[in-house]
Scaffold this motif. Structure first.
Motif, short mmCIF file in Angstrom:
data_model
loop_
_atom_site.label_atom_id
_atom_site.label_comp_id
_atom_site.label_asym_id
_atom_site.label_seq_id
_atom_site.Cartn_x
_atom_site.Cartn_y
_atom_site.Cartn_z
N ASP A 1 1.20 -1.69 0.15
CA ASP A 1 0.20 0.09 0.20
C ASP A 1 0.87 0.96 0.04
O ASP A 1 1.64 1.43 0.81
CB ASP A 1 -0.81 0.17 1.38
N LYS A 2 0.60 1.76 -0.73
CA LYS A 2 1.88 3.30 -1.58
C LYS A 2 1.00 4.10 -0.25
O LYS A 2 2.27 5.47 0.00
CB LYS A 2 2.41 3.08 -2.53
N GLU A 3 -0.04 4.10 -0.08
CA GLU A 3 -0.32 5.43 0.35
C GLU A 3 0.26 5.12 1.86
O GLU A 3 -0.10 7.02 3.01
CB GLU A 3 -1.97 5.58 0.29
N SER A 4 0.04 4.05 2.55
CA SER A 4 1.10 4.21 3.95
C SER A 4 1.86 5.15 4.08
O SER A 4 2.80 5.65 4.02
CB SER A 4 0.55 2.80 4.77
N ASP A 5 1.53 5.54 5.64
CA ASP A 5 2.55 6.26 6.68
C ASP A 5 3.49 5.89 6.79
O ASP A 5 5.06 6.87 6.56
CB ASP A 5 2.04 6.66 7.45
N GLU B 1 8.87 1.77 5.33
CA GLU B 1 9.02 0.24 6.58
C GLU B 1 8.73 -0.50 6.09
O GLU B 1 9.27 -1.42 6.03
CB GLU B 1 9.01 0.61 8.06
N ARG B 2 8.17 -0.12 5.21
CA ARG B 2 7.09 -1.84 4.48
C ARG B 2 7.65 -2.39 3.86
O ARG B 2 7.91 -3.19 3.32
CB ARG B 2 5.58 -1.15 3.90
N ILE B 3 8.71 -0.78 2.62
CA ILE B 3 9.02 -1.54 1.21
C ILE B 3 10.54 -2.19 1.88
O ILE B 3 10.72 -2.98 0.55
CB ILE B 3 9.71 -0.77 0.43
N MET B 4 11.15 -2.45 2.74
CA MET B 4 12.19 -2.96 3.72
C MET B 4 11.85 -4.84 3.86
O MET B 4 9.91 -4.72 4.24
CB MET B 4 12.93 -2.33 4.66
N ASP B 5 12.71 -5.69 3.42
CA ASP B 5 11.67 -7.07 3.49
C ASP B 5 12.93 -7.65 4.88
O ASP B 5 14.39 -7.87 4.62
CB ASP B 5 13.08 -7.79 1.95
N GLU B 6 12.26 -7.68 5.94
CA GLU B 6 13.11 -7.89 7.31
C GLU B 6 13.26 -10.28 7.54
O GLU B 6 14.25 -9.29 7.97
CB GLU B 6 11.37 -8.53 7.72
N LYS B 7 13.17 -10.17 6.29
CA LYS B 7 13.54 -11.75 6.23
C LYS B 7 15.40 -11.65 5.69
O LYS B 7 15.87 -12.33 5.93
CB LYS B 7 13.34 -12.16 4.20
N THR B 8 15.41 -10.28 4.43
CA THR B 8 16.76 -10.11 4.70
C THR B 8 17.75 -9.42 5.88
O THR B 8 19.08 -9.01 5.46
CB THR B 8 17.13 -9.28 3.31
N ALA B 9 16.89 -9.41 7.40
CA ALA B 9 17.62 -8.67 7.87
C ALA B 9 19.24 -9.35 8.12
O ALA B 9 18.86 -10.62 8.43
CB ALA B 9 17.07 -8.55 8.97
#
Lengths: 647, 739
Positions: B456-460, B464-472
């Protein structure tokens, strides 16, 4: 004139590497070119110059790599950038020493021939490079710190005295060396020396090297002997090192060692020995390893329930459990048996040539399980008799029991006092650990039920041994007699030979079974059967063992055996009727694939009232015939009712 | 040939004695008269006139020689008659011709032999020099081939040596500068004309006289004994083609000139005319220490006029940051949120930037990228942090955190920290670049495009959402180079990373996706260093091809090529105002380049070894440079003067950094130490008065020990990088060296 000039040059420029004319000529001759003096001189000078030039250029790469030492790699880079072929084969980090030759004034770099086989099988396999990482520490706070260099980096061996160091070297060399006599002496000393406490960590470290020699049974054996000596040394307090030792031993027991690839290697004995050692550690250092017991049981269980593991690992798990005492067997192996049995059976039933080796391994596992459960039965019976004789007569009773056990047991399982200490100690661990772990709730199975179930697996090979055991007859409660008798009867006809067990035995047991109606079992079975067919067809594409596995789990198709935990409880329904404990074999059947033999199975339910000593569950998933050669029975392939077949 | 050689030698001996006596007499005479006679004469004209005349004559002789060699005897006669050449020249030519001819014959034989035997140099060596030398035929004809009698070189040189040793002390130091360039050129001439043995003898006799800081060059020189070697050696080609610059007072120059003219020492005079550039100044001759501090570079000192250009070393005005953002900042700081306080605070922050620095370049002199919102946020963070900054000083030294690279078997070659000290990058000899997160925040990749489409590109919290947590993970490895990575640099906004490698490329990596975005090709040779501009977008790289290049991220070709160094460009640094670039080189000079027009605006000489580290002071006024000789030199950029020398390190200095306020200079070296220097004191003590500024003569106080505030040892860990956090904590990085 030129020649004299050249000679002068050589004398003057000693600070540079010089390639004399003679070398140039030699090199030319080796490639089949004849050079005149003049040409050789010119060439030599040019070579010298080019060498210096390349060296100059390469120093730049060294500086930018922020090193002090010029490496071969730097030199090669310089060559590469000047379009010259690089020098191969000198990439070693260590300096190459020059060696003199006595006969002539010749110095050369020693270029040993490397025996690749030796290298490949070397005992000191370099450990994998550790991950590059960054560590941060505050070196100086507010600019205050000592101006002296901050101490030297401690190296471990330096802190030992010379004598100890020597001792350490001698001992390790002797143990890992070739001379068996030396090894014995070393091991004996290790067992009795009272002054080697400081060396303990180093020995433990050496032993932890088992992982790097998993291809070499001999070395593994030696290391295990080292463990044994250390464990037996009364002057050593193993402390936390015992964990490391145990993990090394466990490695030998459980891991599919590289050595086991070759069937000629007798890794079975190694596993047996390791298991023995494990039990030894547990009985002698129980106080230290108490926390480990549960952990080890879990890992053994994990191995056992992992169908992907090779059979030798399973074997290790079984002998390991066996070594940990009958309680462990009862707790882990016994409940696991139904699920595992199916896999094993599949292996044993596969007669293809390619399976021969695996099958032989399977027999090994079979034997190990047999031994383990036999002891389980014996000990359980013994404990019951003891309990029956008198509540407080435990200690003397166990002592005798242990003695008796020792006499009866095979050479394989010599753990001392299987009853005296563990019943309290180990059982308590079990319960303590079981609470926090994802173990199924475990309720003791009564001896007769157990026996029946085991018998359903092993048939006479079990019974025969059992029958020789005198205390057994009196031990089991009355309820179990019936089946026992039922089995003994055919047993006399077919004594002791595993592969001579015949269908009659089965039918004999089956004959008893229909005593109770099959109504309860019908609930779980039909749906599972329906699902079995597609499951089977899917599995057909995979290897034969997996086929048989999926097939064997007919009661819950699509699930692997490791999930059997979910399934068994389903069958463990409380039975309303209160009657005399009896066996009821409800379903039996035959399942087959196109490519494999038919598989006969039957499921027995022993509905027992919850109040009796019998557990609510007695369930056997039986694939009885070992060594049976038969064609798949085609007509059952599509039958939906095939499961409900009184044999 | 032996006979031919023997003859002149005896002659030489006789000649040698004569000039000695003569020179003694004349030098005294000259010393007395020099100041009187020469002060009035137009100084620039005199040497120039002499030079042209000499040059003509030399060319004629060269042509004569050429004709002779080609057996055009009639033409020789005609030319000689028409030019009216003197007898002595003819004589010398005659002897020369025979000797040279024979030498050439030998050389030719050798060449052909070599070409027959050598396989590696596929192109025939004989054709190569012709081709290569064709562009500068004039140089060949009028310079190295127009030799006098090779055996007389020693006489010439020792004559000059005797003369210089006999002059007054005040001139001796200055004239001694001539030794090294003359020595090199004479040696090269001998080598060039195939007088190998003579060259060797010459070298052996006089190499010991040279200054110790030329040892490295002499070592290279002495390995050169053949003409064929010369053409492959770039360093010496440069020496030949570029002019060695000497700075000599007028008096000393006149002394020299008179001496040479009286002695008809054409050989040396020619070399001086052809290959040296003598920068004459009025006033007191310099002392030996003054000269030594400035000399040592490959091409001599810098000419004074090259350092005359105006350098706008001031800082750019800080961009004003909008109130709303400031609001947030204040609210975060104190919840009262008084509007008055806000203003005062803003003023205090902006006070420095509002006042336009007279030395600063125009704001738009170089087009700079516009600030993004994230940049503004970062600026605010920076300001916040700087309020908590520790004021350093001699009494208040920074704490040092050491980042030790362990298990770096592949060899750590470069390190960089982001400005906010949140990320750490290491370049390794195994071609990898590794990025570590220094903070607990892990490194994450952006999700794949497929996954991004679902977001959702409108979200604030879209960022943060574009980051892939799996790759941390704590570190990421960047593969792409095919050679050791010699330089890494983070972009100021922490979105990009640059790396330069031996494979000749500079690569731009995204720190969002951890992939390579661009490979900038252009150097074709190893790229030793690269750095982002302090404002991002631009970056500079320097390498083995002896040029530094200025790039913009969105251009695959360089915007500027800074050419002029005579050897590899080893390190590159942007000036804090992004209008200038400093480069350090193996030719032992530091150059400052104007980004706007690509001109070289400063040449700073004085280092005695290749320069491996540079650092600008935060106010942009000063530059520090460290070299392999273990010395740090401090420079005043505005005047182009050396203002300090920090001695103490015993090995190459690979890291230099000023503290955030510039009070302390930290230097890290291969000798496993970090040293802290009182840079404030160093800058204050040198009063650059007008005289020094105009003449460029400096008296360096030898106060290294006073300026050294602390020396900190590491455990056998060479210091590869230093960084001051925004609060003035010193971070050092290096790889543990177990040997």
């Amino acid at each position: 004139l030129d020649i004299t000039n050249a000679k002068m040059t050589e004398r003057e420029e000693r600070r540079f590497a010089e390639v004399p004319r003679e070398s140039i000529k030699l090199m030319a001759e080796s490639t089949g070119v004849e050079l005149s003096e003049e040409v050789a001189t010119l060439l030599a000078e040019d070579v010298c110059y080019r060498l210096r030039e390349a060296t100059q250029n390469s120093s730049q790469f060294m500086r930018h790599a922020k090193r002090r030492k010029l490496s071969v790699e730097d030199f090669n880079r310089a060559l590469r950038w000047s379009n010259t072929e690089t020098v191969c084969g000198y990439g070693a980090q260590d300096a190459l020493p020059f060696r003199p030759l006595k006969e002539g004034e010749l110095f050369f770099v020693e270029d040993r021939e490397i025996n690749l086989v030796e290298l490949a099988l070397a005992t000191n396999i370099p450990k994998g490079c550790a991950e590059t990482m960054v560590r941060v520490h505050v070196s100086y706070l507010d600019g205050k710190g000592n101006l002296e260099p901050q101490g030297t980096v401690p190296t471990a061996v330096q802190s030992l005295s010379e004598d100890l160091l020597k001792y350490y070297q001698q001992i390790t060399r002797a143990i890992l060396g070739e001379d068996p006599h030396l090894m014995k002496v070393a091991l004996l000393d290790l067992q009795s020396n009272s002054k080697i406490a400081a060396l303990l960590p180093y020995f433990v470290y050496v032993i932890s090297g088992v992982k790097s020699v998993s291809h070499d049974l001999d070395q593994l054996n030696r290391l295990l002997h080292m463990v044994k000596s250390l464990v037996q040394n009364p002057y050593l307090y193993l402390g936390s090192y015992v964990r490391s030792l145990v993990s090394s031993v466990m490695y030998c027991i459980l891991e599919p060692l590289a050595a086991s690839i070759n069937p000629l290697n007798d890794h079975w004995t190694l596993r047996d020995y390791a298991a023995l050692l494990l039990s030894h550690i547990f009985w002698t250092h129980g106080d230290l390893v108490s926390g480990l017991y549960h952990q080890i049981l879990l890992s053994l269980q994990k191995v056992l329930s992992d169908p992907v593991r090779p059979l030798c690992s399973h074997y290790g798990a079984v002998v390991g459990l066996h070594a940990l005492g009958w309680k462990a067997v009862e707790r882990v192996l016994y409940p696991h048996l139904p699920a595992y049995w199916a896999n094993l059976q599949a292996v044993l039933d596969d007669y293809s040539v390619s399976n021969a080796q695996v099958k032989a391994d399977g027999h090994k596992v079979y034997g190990a399980i047999l031994v383990a459960v036999e002891r389980l039965l014996k000990m359980k019976a013994l404990s019951l008799t003891l309990a029956a004789e008198g509540g407080c007569a435990g200690l003397p009773g166990t002592a005798t029991g242990a003695v008796g056990f020792r006499e009866n047991s095979l050479g394989l399982s010599p753990p001392p006092e299987p009853l005296s200490e563990p019943p309290l100690g180990i059982a308590s661990h079990l319960q303590a650990g079981g609470a926090g772990c994802p173990w199924e709730e475990w309720t003791p199975v009564s001896l007769p039920a157990m026996y029946c179930e085991l018998y359903s697996f092993f048939g006479d090979s079990l019974a025969v041994r059992f029958s020789t055991d005198p205390p057994l007859g009196g031990a089991p409660p009355s309820g179990s007699r019936q089946p026992l008798e039922g089995r003994k009867e055919p047993a006399s006809g077919a004594p002791n030979l595993e592969n001579t067990r015949k269908m009659p035995q089965l039918t004999a047991s089956m004959n008893i079974s229909p005593r109770q109606d099959g109504s309860p079992c019908m609930e779980p079975q039909p749906p599972s059967l329906a699902a079995t067919v597609p499951g089977r067809s899917l599995a057909r594409s995979s290897s034969s063992s997996s086929v048989s596995r999926s097939r064997s789990s007919s009661s819950r198709p699509g699930r692997s055996t490791s999930q059997s935990r979910d399934i068994f409880p389903k069958a463990r329904f409380p039975l309303p009727q209160v009657g005399p404990p009896a066996f009821s074999f409800i379903i039996g059947g035959r399942q087959m694939g196109r490519r494999c033999q038919g598989r006969r199975f039957q499921t027995s339910f022993t509905p027992t009232p919850p109040l009796t000593t019998l557990p609510p569950r007695a369930y056997a998933h039986k694939l009885p015939v070992i060594g049976r050669v038969s064609k798949p029975v085609r007509r059952w392939t599509c039958s939906h009712y095939s499961l409900h077949l009184p044999l | 040939m032996a006979a031919v050689q023997d003859g002149p030698k005896e002659l030489d001996a006789e000649k040698e004695t004569k000039p000695e006596i003569l020179s003694d007499g004349t030098s005294n005479l000259l010393g007395n008269t020099a100041s009187g006679t020469l002060s009035s004469s137009p100084l620039t004209a005199a040497p120039a006139g002499g030079a042209t005349k000499m040059e003509d004559q030399q060319t004629l002789i060269a042509v004569l020689q050429f004709l002779k060699r080609n057996k055009l005897s009639e033409s020789v006669e005609i030319l000689r008659r028409e030019a009216g050449l003197g007898e002595h020249q003819e004589d010398s030519q005659a002897t020369d011709g025979s000797g040279g001819g024979k030498g050439d014959g030998d050389g030719g034989d050798a060449n052909s032999l070599l070409s027959r035997v050598s396989i590696t140099s596929a192109a025939a060596p004989q054709s190569m020099p012709v081709k290569k030398d064709q562009p500068d035929v004039s140089v060949v004809l009028s310079a190295y081939s127009q030799q006098g009698d090779p055996s007389l070189y020693q006489v010439y040189y020792s004559g000059l040596k005797n003369f210089i040793e006999s002059v007054l002390d005040c001139h001796r130091a200055e004239l001694s500068q001539l030794f090294y360039p003359l020595f090199v050129h004479m040696y090269l001439e001998l080598v060039y004309n195939n007088h190998e043995t003579k060259a060797k003898a010459f070298f052996d006799k006089f190499s010991g006289d040279q200054e110790c800081y030329y040892q490295d060059d002499l070592r290279i020189l002495c390995s050169l004994t053949k003409k064929e070697h010369l053409k492959g050696n770039e360093v010496l080609l440069d020496f030949r083609t570029s002019r060695f610059v000497l700075r000599i007072s007028r008096d000393s120059y006149q002394l020299l000139k008179r001496h040479l003219q009286e002695r008809h020492n054409n050989q040396i005079w020619n070399i001086i005319q052809e290959h040296l550039y003598i920068d004459i100044f009025d006033g007191m001759p310099r002392s030996k220490s003054q000269i030594d501090s400035m000399s040592g570079s490959l091409a001599g000192e810098a000419r004074r006029e090259v350092n005359k250009a105006k350098v706008f070393y001031g800082l750019l005005k800080e961009p004003e940051i909008e109130v709303p953002l400031d609001d947030e900042d204040d609210e975060a700081e104190n919840e009262e949120g008084k509007p008055k306080k806000k203003k005062t605070k803003k003023d205090s922050l902006g006070s420095k930037s509002k006042k336009q620095d007279p030395n600063a370049p125009q704001q738009n002199r170089i087009p700079l990228p516009e600030l993004k919102d994230s940049d503004k946020l970062d600026k605010i963070m920076y300001m916040k942090e700087s309020t908590k900054r520790i004021r350093l000083g001699p009494e208040n030294l920074p704490s040092i955190c050491f980042y030790t690279f362990l298990n770096a078997f592949q060899g750590l070659t470069a390190v960089d920290f982001t400005d906010d000290s949140s990320l750490l990058a290491g370049g390794f000899a195994d071609s990898t670049v590794r990025v570590w997160s220094v903070t607990p925040k892990k490194l994450r990749k952006v999700k794949s495009t497929a996954e991004l489409n679902v977001i959702d590109k409108e979200s604030d919290d879209v960022l943060e959402r574009i980051m892939d947590e799996k790759t941390a993970s704590e570190s990421k490895i960047l593969h792409g180079h095919s050679g050791p990575v010699y330089g890494v640099s983070f972009s100021p906004d922490r979105n990009y990373l640059l790396s330069s490698s031996e494979d000749g490329t500079v690569r731009l990596w995204s720190l969002q996706t951890f992939t390579c975005l661009v490979g900038y090709k252009g150097h074709n040779y190893p790229v030793w260093d690269t750095q982002f501009s302090p404002f991002g977008y631009y970056f500079v790289s320097g390498g083995h091809d002896r040029v530094a290049r200025l790039w913009a991220m969105d251009h695959y070709q360089p915007l500027r090529i800074f050419a002029g160094h005579l050897a590899d460009v080893t390190c590159t640094r942007f000036h804090p105002n992004s209008n200038y670039v400093a480069t350090g080189s193996t030719d032992r000079t530091v150059r400052l380049w104007d980004v706007l027009n690509g001109n070289c605006v400063r040449i700073l000489t004085g280092h005695k070894g290749p320069i491996h580290s540079l650092a600008f002071s935060p106010n942009g006024k000063f530059l520090a440079s460290g070299s392999t000789d273990g010395r740090v030199l401090l420079w005043d950029i505005g005047h182009g003067l050396m203002i300090g020398e920090l001695k103490g390190h015993t090995d190459t200095i690979y890291a230099l950094k000023f503290s955030r306020d510039g009070e302390i200079l930290a230097s890290g070296s291969m000798d496993n130490t970090v040293r802290l220097w009182d840079s404030m004191k160093a800058f204050d003590e040198v009063e650059t008065d007008d005289f020094t500024a105009t003449t460029g003569h400096i008296h360096l106080p030898d106060n290294s020990q006073e300026l050294l505030l602390g020396m900190y040892h590491s455990k056998s860990t060479p210091v590869t990088h230093l960084h001051f956090t925004r609060r003035n904590l010193l971070l050092a990085a290096g790889t543990y060296n177990s040997q």
